[in-house]
Design a protein around this motif. Structure first.
Motif, short mmCIF file in Angstrom:
data_model
loop_
_atom_site.label_atom_id
_atom_site.label_comp_id
_atom_site.label_asym_id
_atom_site.label_seq_id
_atom_site.Cartn_x
_atom_site.Cartn_y
_atom_site.Cartn_z
N ALA A 127 0.83 -1.20 0.00
CA ALA A 127 0.00 0.00 0.00
C ALA A 127 0.87 1.25 0.00
CB ALA A 127 -0.91 0.01 1.23
N VAL A 146 -1.50 -1.04 -4.17
CA VAL A 146 -2.85 -0.57 -3.84
C VAL A 146 -2.69 0.84 -3.29
CG1 VAL A 146 -4.01 -2.77 -3.51
CG2 VAL A 146 -2.70 -1.81 -1.63
N ALA A 154 -3.73 4.11 3.97
CA ALA A 154 -2.72 3.13 3.57
C ALA A 154 -2.28 2.29 4.78
CB ALA A 154 -1.52 3.83 2.93
N ALA A 157 -5.00 -0.20 5.64
CA ALA A 157 -5.05 -1.36 4.74
C ALA A 157 -4.17 -2.49 5.24
CB ALA A 157 -4.62 -0.94 3.34
N ALA A 163 -3.57 -5.22 2.69
CA ALA A 163 -2.24 -5.13 2.10
C ALA A 163 -1.24 -5.82 3.01
CB ALA A 163 -1.85 -3.68 1.86
N VAL A 166 3.03 -1.40 3.91
CA VAL A 166 2.85 -0.04 3.41
C VAL A 166 4.23 0.58 3.28
CG1 VAL A 166 2.52 0.82 5.76
CG2 VAL A 166 1.75 2.20 3.83
#
Length: 237
Positions: A127, A146, A154, A157, A163, A166
């Motif tokens: 992310a 993503v 983010a 996620a 995800a 990040v």
């Protein structure tokens, strides 16, 4: 540290900022410790402290305006404010649309954060905030990118399993880890970007000169390094 793509149709520039009584400082207000909104509802953080001092040294009257990251350059160009001070990396792509002061911080390394150390950085789901240099790096790395409108989204996620990790500026990642004890820094730091500067309309050459001189004076007397150390946003000059 961040990259926004702006088309040539946005090149209609507003008049010189110094023709106004007040210089409007545009920031995101969502990227601690660089900039954020405090409990009193005011812009706070490293860039608030820096911007206020730069305005004092440049003998300018400044006020603060917040704007979402994905439209922060278009709204500068269209005249909604006069300067961007929002953790914005100086990049060739962005420099084609707006101008920059000299950098006020060196590049801040980018760091991955995840819930475990077992991350496939080359083939996993990573992310990043949309329109950033981290998003561009992930897109070219082979991993599945993503993107999210805000840095907090983010982080979320990763926390909710959407995800694997990040990627963001190390200073933001460290702040996020403090707020989310299950989150950890993983992998090796990634060197991205060419330093952070103030974004200005290309027509505002006098304003650029004033802010350049103010930044240089803070470098020369050591006060800029003191602010950098206080807020832990990057390495010192």
């Amino acid at each position: 540290m961040k990259t926004a793509i702006v088309t040539a149709t946005l090149l209609a520039l507003a008049g010189p900022a110094l023709a106004q009584d007040v210089i409007r400082m545009g920031t995101e207000g969502a990227y601690p410790p660089w900039n954020f909104i405090n409990d009193a509802g005011e812009v706070d953080g490293f860039e608030r402290a820096l911007g206020d001092e730069l305005c004092t040294r440049a003998e300018l009257t400044c006020e603060w305006v917040t704007n979402d990251w994905d439209s922060i350059i278009p709204n500068l160009v269209s005249g909604n404010y006069d300067a961007i001070i929002a953790g914005m990396s100086i990049t060739e792509e962005r420099d084609e649309v707006i101008d920059f002061t000299q950098p006020y911080t060196p590049p801040d390394p980018s760091t991955y954060a995840a819930l475990s150390e077992d991350i496939d950085f080359a083939g996993g789901i990573i992310a990043a905030q949309t329109g950033t240099i981290q998003a561009g790096y992930i897109a070219e790395s082979g991993a599945t990118l993503v993107e999210f409108a805000s840095p907090d989204e983010a982080i979320a996620a990763v926390m909710n399993g959407e995800a694997d990790a990040v990627l963001a500026d190390d200073s933001f990642i460290q702040t996020s880890i403090q707020a989310n004890p299950d989150l950890m820094a993983v992998g090796d730091p990634v060197a991205l970007g060419g330093g952070v500067g103030m974004g200005l309309r290309e027509s505002d050459t006098e304003l650029k000169e004033k802010f350049d001189a103010a930044i240089q004076s803070m470098k020369d007397d050591g006060s800029l390094n003191e602010l950098i150390a206080k807020w832990e946003v990057s390495s010192a000059w």
